[in-house]
Design a protein around this motif. Structure first.
Motif, short mmCIF file in Angstrom:
data_model
loop_
_atom_site.label_atom_id
_atom_site.label_comp_id
_atom_site.label_asym_id
_atom_site.label_seq_id
_atom_site.Cartn_x
_atom_site.Cartn_y
_atom_site.Cartn_z
N VAL A 1 0.99 -1.10 -0.05
CA VAL A 1 -0.11 0.17 0.03
C VAL A 1 0.67 1.31 0.34
N LEU B 1 -7.06 2.42 -5.52
CA LEU B 1 -7.59 1.18 -4.96
C LEU B 1 -7.32 0.17 -6.45
N ASP C 1 -7.21 -4.87 -2.75
CA ASP C 1 -7.30 -4.25 -1.36
C ASP C 1 -8.67 -4.79 -1.03
#
Length: 128
Positions: free
Chosen positions: A64, A86, A90
């Motif tokens: 991330v 995103l 995720d």
């Protein structure tokens, strides 16, 4: 009674953004390191981001880095996770957590065992 309540999850298309919030009550977050974890079906719970009690040191999972940002507002007793760009990977239930207060104050706690208070979780689903 200590309580953490997450909000802000939902369904978003790949490339989109979400901002998760965590409201704490019964305990001041300034007394602890804080973090966000996630757990996808069939996978272990993992720390995606954490911030130390003092000094502002942060930890991000490699998956991330550059996309997620953790922040805290001690005055409001709130914790946030801004999630950008995103990806379907995720997709998970996201949990906020408070670390045990006796830990090193300047280190961002990143192990589940370092935390003693958890929220109920909020679902994040990223469609491709």
């Amino acid at each position: 009674q200590v309580q953490l309540v997450e909000s802000g999850g939902g369904l978003v298309q790949a490339g989109g953004s979400l901002n998760l919030s965590c409201a704490a009550s019964g305990r001041i977050i300034s007394s602890s390191g804080v973090g966000w974890f996630r757990q996808a079906p069939g996978k272990e719970r993992e720390c995606v981001a954490a911030i130390a009690r003092l000094g502002g040191s942060t930890y991000y999972a490699d998956s991330v880095k550059g996309r997620f940002t953790i922040s805290r507002d001690n005055a409001k007793n709130m914790l946030y996770l801004q999630m950008n760009s995103l990806k379907p990977d995720d997709t998970a239930v996201y949990y906020c957590a408070l670390a045990r207060t006796y830990l090193n104050s300047y280190r961002a706690p990143r192990l589940a065992g370092e935390y003693d208070t958890w929220g109920q979780g909020t679902q994040v689903t990223v469609s491709s």
